[in-house]
Design a protein around this motif. Structure first.
Motif, PDB file in Angstrom:
ATOM      1  N   ILE A 101     -21.058 -29.402  30.239  1.00  0.00           N
ATOM      2  CA  ILE A 101     -21.127 -30.839  30.508  1.00  0.00           C
ATOM      3  C   ILE A 101     -20.065 -31.210  31.547  1.00  0.00           C
ATOM      4  O   ILE A 101     -20.346 -31.924  32.516  1.00  0.00           O
ATOM      5  CB  ILE A 101     -20.922 -31.659  29.213  1.00  0.00           C
ATOM      6  CG1 ILE A 101     -22.067 -31.419  28.248  1.00  0.00           C
ATOM      7  CG2 ILE A 101     -20.802 -33.156  29.539  1.00  0.00           C
ATOM      8  CD1 ILE A 101     -21.788 -31.901  26.825  1.00  0.00           C
TER       9      ILE A 101
ATOM     10  N   ASP B 116     -22.626 -40.396  31.028  1.00  0.00           N
ATOM     11  CA  ASP B 116     -23.552 -39.558  31.793  1.00  0.00           C
ATOM     12  C   ASP B 116     -23.861 -40.116  33.175  1.00  0.00           C
ATOM     13  O   ASP B 116     -24.535 -39.468  33.966  1.00  0.00           O
ATOM     14  CB  ASP B 116     -24.847 -39.333  31.011  1.00  0.00           C
ATOM     15  CG  ASP B 116     -25.561 -40.632  30.675  1.00  0.00           C
ATOM     16  OD1 ASP B 116     -25.603 -41.556  31.518  1.00  0.00           O
ATOM     17  OD2 ASP B 116     -26.093 -40.723  29.554  1.00  0.00           O
TER      18      ASP B 116
ATOM     19  N   ILE C 151     -26.926 -34.372  33.093  1.00  0.00           N
ATOM     20  CA  ILE C 151     -25.784 -34.565  32.197  1.00  0.00           C
ATOM     21  C   ILE C 151     -26.274 -35.023  30.825  1.00  0.00           C
ATOM     22  O   ILE C 151     -25.787 -34.554  29.794  1.00  0.00           O
ATOM     23  CB  ILE C 151     -24.766 -35.559  32.792  1.00  0.00           C
ATOM     24  CG1 ILE C 151     -24.172 -35.001  34.092  1.00  0.00           C
ATOM     25  CG2 ILE C 151     -23.662 -35.866  31.783  1.00  0.00           C
ATOM     26  CD1 ILE C 151     -23.270 -35.975  34.837  1.00  0.00           C
TER      27      ILE C 151
ATOM     28  N   ARG D 167     -27.532 -32.050  28.839  1.00  0.00           N
ATOM     29  CA  ARG D 167     -26.460 -31.192  28.310  1.00  0.00           C
ATOM     30  C   ARG D 167     -25.687 -31.889  27.197  1.00  0.00           C
ATOM     31  O   ARG D 167     -25.290 -31.251  26.224  1.00  0.00           O
ATOM     32  CB  ARG D 167     -25.529 -30.759  29.440  1.00  0.00           C
ATOM     33  CG  ARG D 167     -26.195 -29.720  30.322  1.00  0.00           C
ATOM     34  CD  ARG D 167     -25.237 -29.049  31.247  1.00  0.00           C
ATOM     35  NE  ARG D 167     -25.953 -28.065  32.054  1.00  0.00           N
ATOM     36  CZ  ARG D 167     -25.396 -27.355  33.011  1.00  0.00           C
ATOM     37  NH1 ARG D 167     -24.110 -27.494  33.280  1.00  0.00           N
ATOM     38  NH2 ARG D 167     -26.110 -26.489  33.701  1.00  0.00           N
ATOM     39  N   MET D 168     -25.482 -33.188  27.331  1.00  0.00           N
ATOM     40  CA  MET D 168     -24.815 -33.926  26.262  1.00  0.00           C
ATOM     41  C   MET D 168     -25.658 -33.902  24.987  1.00  0.00           C
ATOM     42  O   MET D 168     -25.139 -33.740  23.882  1.00  0.00           O
ATOM     43  CB  MET D 168     -24.544 -35.373  26.696  1.00  0.00           C
ATOM     44  CG  MET D 168     -23.446 -35.491  27.741  1.00  0.00           C
ATOM     45  SD  MET D 168     -23.227 -37.180  28.367  1.00  0.00           S
ATOM     46  CE  MET D 168     -22.542 -37.970  26.924  1.00  0.00           C
TER      47      MET D 168
END
Length: 136
Positions: A30, A43, A49, A52-53
């Motif tokens: 991240i 994000d 992002i 991935r978060m």
């Protein structure tokens, strides 16, 4: 080493160590995207992002329950040879899920990781419920 003064849960310890490293890896991934896209907090509306978060949060949501179930089964003395294999499958599944959340060529990893997670939770919960019934 002599561990006679306490209870040792080798499968739980190994899974907890793997989970800590996996969580760190997910966090670093991240951070790398945040740095690349110059997003300090949150994000920034960036889908990569966000993915991935979400992968890291999904990992955190499920791993605590798996660790509790593995520890409880191991404490009951009913882990046996199969419990480390389940823990390993779970750990690999979560890595595949994290990679799959990026999309692209490894997108299949998301589904495999999700399936492994669900089967792990259902299987461990079933064993724990059966053990609870046996001891009641």
């Amino acid at each position: 080493m002599n561990f006679t003064t306490g209870i040792v849960l080798p499968t739980t310890l190994a899974l907890a160590a793997a989970a800590a490293i996996t969580n760190l890896w997910l966090s670093i991934r991240i951070g790398a995207l945040r740095q690349k896209h110059k997003v300090s907090v949150g994000d920034g509306g960036n889908e990569a992002i966000q993915r991935r978060m979400r992968a890291q949060l999904n990992f955190a949501e499920n791993t605590f329950l798996v660790l509790v179930l593995v520890a409880a089964i191991e404490l009951s003395g009913h882990g046996g040879w199969w419990l480390p294999l389940v823990a390993l499958a779970y750990a690999v599944g979560r890595i595949l899920h994290g990679l799959g959340m990026d999309g692209g060529k490894l997108q299949w990893g998301r589904m495999v990781g999700t399936l492994v997670t669900m089967l792990t939770l259902v299987g461990l919960a079933g064993v724990a419920a059966w053990l609870a019934f046996q001891y009641s």
